[in-house]
Design an enzyme around this catalytic site. Sequence first.
Site, short mmCIF file in Angstrom:
data_model
loop_
_atom_site.label_atom_id
_atom_site.label_comp_id
_atom_site.label_asym_id
_atom_site.label_seq_id
_atom_site.Cartn_x
_atom_site.Cartn_y
_atom_site.Cartn_z
N ARG A 184 10.98 -15.30 24.71
CA ARG A 184 10.94 -16.06 25.97
C ARG A 184 12.10 -15.73 26.91
O ARG A 184 13.06 -15.08 26.54
CB ARG A 184 10.90 -17.58 25.70
CG ARG A 184 9.66 -18.07 24.99
CD ARG A 184 9.62 -19.59 24.95
NE ARG A 184 8.42 -20.07 24.29
CZ ARG A 184 8.12 -21.35 24.10
NH1 ARG A 184 8.94 -22.29 24.52
NH2 ARG A 184 7.01 -21.69 23.50
N ASN A 214 8.31 -12.01 21.06
CA ASN A 214 7.39 -13.14 21.03
C ASN A 214 7.37 -13.80 22.40
O ASN A 214 8.42 -14.13 22.94
CB ASN A 214 7.82 -14.16 19.97
CG ASN A 214 6.94 -15.40 19.97
OD1 ASN A 214 5.77 -15.34 19.61
ND2 ASN A 214 7.50 -16.53 20.39
N GLU A 215 6.20 -13.95 22.96
CA GLU A 215 6.02 -14.66 24.24
C GLU A 215 6.93 -14.08 25.32
O GLU A 215 7.59 -14.80 26.06
CB GLU A 215 6.25 -16.16 24.05
CG GLU A 215 5.24 -16.78 23.09
CD GLU A 215 5.43 -18.27 22.84
OE1 GLU A 215 6.46 -18.83 23.30
OE2 GLU A 215 4.57 -18.87 22.19
N ASN A 216 6.95 -12.75 25.39
CA ASN A 216 7.79 -12.09 26.38
C ASN A 216 7.22 -12.17 27.80
O ASN A 216 7.81 -11.65 28.74
CB ASN A 216 8.02 -10.63 25.98
CG ASN A 216 8.66 -10.51 24.62
OD1 ASN A 216 7.97 -10.24 23.65
ND2 ASN A 216 9.95 -10.75 24.53
N ARG A 244 3.53 -10.81 19.78
CA ARG A 244 2.58 -11.88 20.00
C ARG A 244 2.72 -12.40 21.44
O ARG A 244 3.80 -12.62 21.93
CB ARG A 244 2.82 -13.05 19.04
CG ARG A 244 1.83 -14.18 19.29
CD ARG A 244 2.21 -15.51 18.65
NE ARG A 244 1.40 -16.57 19.25
CZ ARG A 244 1.75 -17.26 20.32
NH1 ARG A 244 2.90 -17.04 20.91
NH2 ARG A 244 0.93 -18.18 20.82
#
Length: 803
Positions: free
Chosen positions: A372, A408-410, A447
């Site tokens: 994030r 993750n959730e970039n 992801r």
Amino acid sequence: MQLKKIGMLAAAMMGAFCAQAQQQARLNTGWEFLRSDLGGIWEAVRPVGKGNPEASPIWEKVTLPHCVNASDAVDPDVNYYQGPAWYRTQLKIDNPYANGRTLLHFEGAGQKTEVYIYTTKVASHTGGYDEWTADITDAVAAFRQSPQFKGTVPLSIRTDNSRDLEMIPSSLSDFNVYGGIYRYLNLVYTPAVYFSEVKLQSNAKTGEVNISTFTNTAAPAGAVYKAVIRDAAGKVLQETSGAAANMVLKVTKPRLWQTTDPVLYTVETSVTANGQTYTQTNKTGFRTFEFKEKGPFFLNGKRLLLQGTHRHEDHAGVAAAMTEDVMREEMVLMKEMGVNFIRLGHYQQSRIILNLCDSLGILVWEEIPWCRGGLGGDVYKEQARGMLKNMITQHYNHPSVIIWGLGNENDWPGDFPEFDKEKIRTFMKELNDLAHQLDPSRKTAIRRCDFCKDIVDVYSPSIWAGWYRGIYTEYKQVSEDEFNKVNHFLHVEWGGDSHAGRHSENPDNALRKIKTGNGGDERAGDASLYGGAARVSKDGDWSESYICNLMDWHLKEQETMPWLTGTAQWVFKDFSTPIRPDNPVPYMNQKGLLERDNTKKEAYYVFQSYWAEKPMARIYGHSWPVRWGAEGEEKLVKVYSNCDEAELFLNGKSMGKKKRRSADFPAAGLHWTVTFSKGGNDLKVIAKKGKTVVEDKISFQYQTEKWGKPSQMTLSKIAEENGIATLEVKMLDANNITCLDAANFVRFSLAGDGRLIDNLGTSSGSRYVQLYNGRAIIRVDLRNGKNMAAVSSQGIPTATLAL
């Protein structure tokens, strides 16, 4: 392999893996701790005593591992501490090797760390999850020559988990960025020449183990290298020695490492230089794996459905400072549930966890904490590169690892004014190339970042059917749609929150409000409990009943998806997060199958009924003391079991036998509609799998009285053992009828000699918590004194109880 044997094997492996040096000891005791900064290192070491009586600031005695945020991470009334902290101790150094090196081996400390011997800074490290070593040899030698040396050496360590936009992970991440020395710290003595890295490449087809060794310094002429490989029984299969740092061993017809039979071989490598020998022990396994293009996953040439979950390093009362025993307990619970795959979210985890995955037979996706917030500058990128290198280097030898996760959730912005997708893609490509350069044998994955899904080998989109979007019956279609968009699909993160102890007679009621056909992805704001479109995460009851239905549907559908590589449910155990202060247990992500203290929720048994081999049967509702409805009303009883058939008994009378058929939702056909008696009821199930018979039973009350608006509370002691009292609050209406759907927040307090056992992050270990079916409990350490307990709730008269 029996799980008892697996647990014993895992315990034995811990010693083998940790004994990386000739002499090594965990530095667990004798520590003092200060949760604040100092004016300088002198304040940590200045003498206190005669002639200098001031002992300010006051230090607290602690043991390691230790997390700065063991308590405040789930304190409902504060933001968790993010800042500097100090640890200090006295070391007795006795290195047996002439000209040897004395090292401090950190298995993980968060998030920036500085190491001092007396007043000399000897090392620093950035990154809270990878291992690193501080060489204190020269600083110790210098201090021994000073007049301050009195037989022991002062060691001081500063950790710092302050918010920093140029560090990963982002503070926008849905987990705490903990501080402290929260993994084991080891004092290590080595000869002058030792291995800094030993790399094993095991070939399942040829049986060869290629060994590459790297020493801390150039080995002198005449150094001798040796390697030995042993089978699981300890028998020497081959050995070799010579002047070459790289060696090859071969096993004839090696037994393959499998999730059901995780065969491991032991490789001992040593280097002898100047008359001193350093030996390192590693485990290895032989296996092949493949993600078929547009198809399923294969292990050793056979299709394997990946049955997965996730974990955070987080536990009640200690936060990230989990001991080896607690980690082992958690991982064995996973294996007993039937797990064969895990994604370690969202950072490199303890070597102990990887060792357990090797020995238990659990395949691994491990990732760096680029999570994030967007993309920072050069310092940010260099940390990400370094953590990827360290993760791959330090965990390369584990046969359980099949995927290196790059992020993750970039696609989640927020840390920087600029959010440039092309720059994120460029850096993702760099990390992907670096991962393949360091390890061509494993796959890369991310992801939820659709604009980067073509870069990595394996991609997982965001599918939360029945929670953040849509309804759970859409899961299969949404998954197939996403599967068709990439070459290699693996679905990680699915499920939903449940408040332990909360149950519902009509759990799917909220689904009638939900718009269908809009996919199952999580979008901005979906995790909020306020505003936006109707969704179960906001409008559902957060009951264990609903989550069991959702899990049950997903699991039975996965059996009918032959193209599926597998999935990983989010998450095995509830964990703390700073961005969910309004949850029923504040600051807790409650998507776990276990509570934060390893107490199983009902959903654990749903998974076990699909995945476990050992026969089991579980009547739904062990934590549901009072059911409700009208007299004579038919009620649903579910039994989760992997047995072929089951017979249900209500108050001693058979309700008939049922055959298990996974297509028959819910509970794979093991469901009955029955009529309860007013008051007490007993349920019992007898289930059979082959010749094995298993039983389960529960007792509960059936309430037929209807309740009105909550208007009063009662507080009572329902148990006491070893000086620990269990208190229960109940919410009642004006006619003293329990309001079984009441979900008010209540706050416990205590005056007197005892203390509340709270700040655990569990439904029974929080002083501020939402009721579950009109009740909540908390425990009190009475301390052999007088106490007055109270419970309050907005708009309701406070209730008290003398203890």
